[in-house]
Every structure is written in structure tokens, then in C-alpha cells.
Design an enzyme around this catalytic site. Sequence first.
Site, PDB file in Angstrom:
ATOM      1  N   HIS A 130       0.834  -1.206   0.000  1.00  0.00           N
ATOM      2  CA  HIS A 130       0.000   0.000   0.000  1.00  0.00           C
ATOM      3  C   HIS A 130       0.871   1.258   0.000  1.00  0.00           C
ATOM      4  O   HIS A 130       0.633   2.199  -0.774  1.00  0.00           O
ATOM      5  CB  HIS A 130      -0.915  -0.015   1.229  1.00  0.00           C
ATOM      6  CG  HIS A 130      -1.666   1.254   1.462  1.00  0.00           C
ATOM      7  ND1 HIS A 130      -2.976   1.440   1.079  1.00  0.00           N
ATOM      8  CD2 HIS A 130      -1.286   2.428   2.053  1.00  0.00           C
ATOM      9  CE1 HIS A 130      -3.369   2.660   1.418  1.00  0.00           C
ATOM     10  NE2 HIS A 130      -2.357   3.282   2.009  1.00  0.00           N
ATOM     11  N   GLU A 131       1.881   1.277   0.865  1.00  0.00           N
ATOM     12  CA  GLU A 131       2.751   2.452   0.941  1.00  0.00           C
ATOM     13  C   GLU A 131       3.573   2.624  -0.345  1.00  0.00           C
ATOM     14  O   GLU A 131       3.798   3.749  -0.800  1.00  0.00           O
ATOM     15  CB  GLU A 131       3.668   2.346   2.158  1.00  0.00           C
ATOM     16  CG  GLU A 131       2.940   2.294   3.492  1.00  0.00           C
ATOM     17  CD  GLU A 131       1.993   3.469   3.700  1.00  0.00           C
ATOM     18  OE1 GLU A 131       2.230   4.541   3.110  1.00  0.00           O
ATOM     19  OE2 GLU A 131       1.002   3.313   4.427  1.00  0.00           O
ATOM     20  N   HIS A 134       1.593   4.487  -2.891  1.00  0.00           N
ATOM     21  CA  HIS A 134       1.639   5.942  -2.747  1.00  0.00           C
ATOM     22  C   HIS A 134       2.884   6.507  -3.434  1.00  0.00           C
ATOM     23  O   HIS A 134       2.835   7.570  -4.063  1.00  0.00           O
ATOM     24  CB  HIS A 134       1.633   6.336  -1.276  1.00  0.00           C
ATOM     25  CG  HIS A 134       0.293   6.239  -0.623  1.00  0.00           C
ATOM     26  ND1 HIS A 134      -0.847   6.773  -1.173  1.00  0.00           N
ATOM     27  CD2 HIS A 134      -0.096   5.664   0.553  1.00  0.00           C
ATOM     28  CE1 HIS A 134      -1.872   6.553  -0.378  1.00  0.00           C
ATOM     29  NE2 HIS A 134      -1.442   5.872   0.682  1.00  0.00           N
ATOM     30  N   GLU A 205      -6.591   6.863  -0.949  1.00  0.00           N
ATOM     31  CA  GLU A 205      -6.434   5.661  -0.133  1.00  0.00           C
ATOM     32  C   GLU A 205      -7.016   4.436  -0.841  1.00  0.00           C
ATOM     33  O   GLU A 205      -6.424   3.357  -0.832  1.00  0.00           O
ATOM     34  CB  GLU A 205      -7.101   5.850   1.231  1.00  0.00           C
ATOM     35  CG  GLU A 205      -6.392   6.826   2.148  1.00  0.00           C
ATOM     36  CD  GLU A 205      -4.968   6.389   2.468  1.00  0.00           C
ATOM     37  OE1 GLU A 205      -4.718   5.177   2.594  1.00  0.00           O
ATOM     38  OE2 GLU A 205      -4.105   7.265   2.593  1.00  0.00           O
TER      39      GLU A 205
END
Length: 329
Positions: A130-131, A134, A205
Site C-alpha cells: 500500500h505504501e 503511494h 487511499e
Amino acid sequence: MNYAKTALLLAVLTAIFVALGAAIGGKSGLVIAFVVAMVMNAVSLWKSDTAVLRMFGAQAVDETTAPEFVGLVRELAKRAELPVPRVYVMHNAQPNAFATGRNPSNAAVCASTGLLESLNRNELAGVLAHELSHIKNRDTLTMAVAATIGGAVSMVAQYLQFGMLFGGVRNDDRGGLGMIGTLAAIIVAPMAAGLVQMAISRSREYQADRMGGMICGNPLWLASALRRIDSQARRIDNPEAEAVPAAAHMFIINPLNGHGIDNLFSTHPNVENRVAALEALAREMGVTSASGSSSGPWGNGDVAGPAGDGRGQVWIGGQNYTKPQNPWG
């Protein structure tokens, strides 16, 4: 789009910062605040990642001090076709994580010791993916700039509060905003910090969740991690995040626990909605289980390995974190 968003964010935060300068020092304070804001804007664009990492007391780790953690980041970065980011750990009991950096070549990922202690390796892979999403989507520039300048706004507001308590703010003829203006600034600044968080779209998100699920190969790993993090984060304070609410949007789960007005502003989508979206993605990908090695495109096995009953140790900065219940030591 992200660069345009960053420019708009800088303009708004600069205006707020300058207004607070006027509240403190009148016309001279306005000029000083404007100059300081311009310097901060320039620095935040290039060094915001360093400022944010320092803000949360993050400690750099490598293959020597945290081999399992760093190795997992390396594997996932390769899968995401990204340069390997710098890896940091923040000594905080609340399970959480964030990414920062102006571009993929100057990025960093940071996880709390609470996260490393709470999740199994599969779940951690989902969070890190997930990070990395980003970073790949270049969200991190906007996130870091918002945290850096928004944090400065919050600090000036705190200065004004102390000034009023100890008689440092007075209504004179030098162009200052006086007592009424100062009271307004103290009230508006925390709200501005909340608006900074709101300026970062919630869709960011959902997009990072979706891409993260695809990077790690099993969206259910991230879904399981989100549920676990959310349940634990509600019970554990994050003092550093509470002190700088404008940085709350950087974390994978909202780190604020409702001690101030900041939590009137939601920085993250509802966890159950995120989990539902990840479960839908899992069905699209034909994934039916959050365990085992058949659910991810990692050759003969998944990146994280089966969630068994293994024992192990996590070494971070020379300190031994022994977690008998954790299956990924």
C-alpha cells in the site's frame, strides 16, 4: 494532477501562515512570516521527507539491523518496478505506517514497532505494498508538503495560545490583530490543520489499497492488516501524531484518537468500506484465501510465506524484538 494539488496546497497554507504572522507581529510580523513561508515552501519541496521522518523520530534501518523487514521492502519494490526506498522504523506502540519523499527515487517507507509486532508477514506485505503504491502514484510529495507546512501552522497556533496565557499578545497600534484576532487565529489554525488533511482526497487511499493488493498479490492480506491495525490503533495513543494533526493523512490508518477538534475532520475512508473494496478485488483476481502460497504471483510461493506457527526475532537498531506469537521472525 499531484503537482497542481501541491501548488494549491502550498498557496493555501502560505496564506494561513502569513495571517498568523500578522496576528503575532502586525505588519512586520506579516512580512517576516511571508519570507519564512517562502523559505519553508522551497525547503519542503526538497526536504519534506527528512522533516517528516524527524517529526516522528524515525530511525533508519538496513539489512544488518532489520534484515527481514528491509528484505520484504526490497522484494515488493522489485514487484512494483520501483527503486528500493529507504526504510525507517519509528518506536511507537501504535501499529501504523507511512511513506514519504518527493519522487520514487527519493522515497522512504516507515513502519512503527507496534506494526512490526502486531502483523504477520503476509499482512505486513500488504501494508508495505500500500505504501509503495503511494510512492508509485507520487502521492508522497503532496502528503509530505502538507505535513511540513501544516505542522508549522499548528506550532504557530500553539505559540499564540502561550502568548495569551502569559501576556505575550496585546492589542496595540502596530497593526497586530489584537485579542479578538488572536482568538480567531487560535480557533482557525486547528481547523486549518483538519482542512489540510481533507485536501488529500480519500480516493487516494482506495487507489493505494487497490494497487497495493495487486503488488503484493493478495488483497486479502491488506484487508486483514487494516482490520487488525484499526482495532488496535483505537486503543493506543500516538503522541507525535496528536501533536501534529496535519500529518495524520500520511498514515495508513488515522492515528488520531479524538483528543481534539482535529477528529471532526475524517482523513481516511471507513475501514470496512476499504476492506469491502479489497475483497471485491480479490474476487476479481480469483483469490479466495488470505493464507498459503497459491494466492500470489510470486513464483513458487508468495512473497511473505505461509502464516504458520514459526518463532523468530526482529532486530531493529541493535534491539531485539522477540515475538513468539509472530510467524515471520
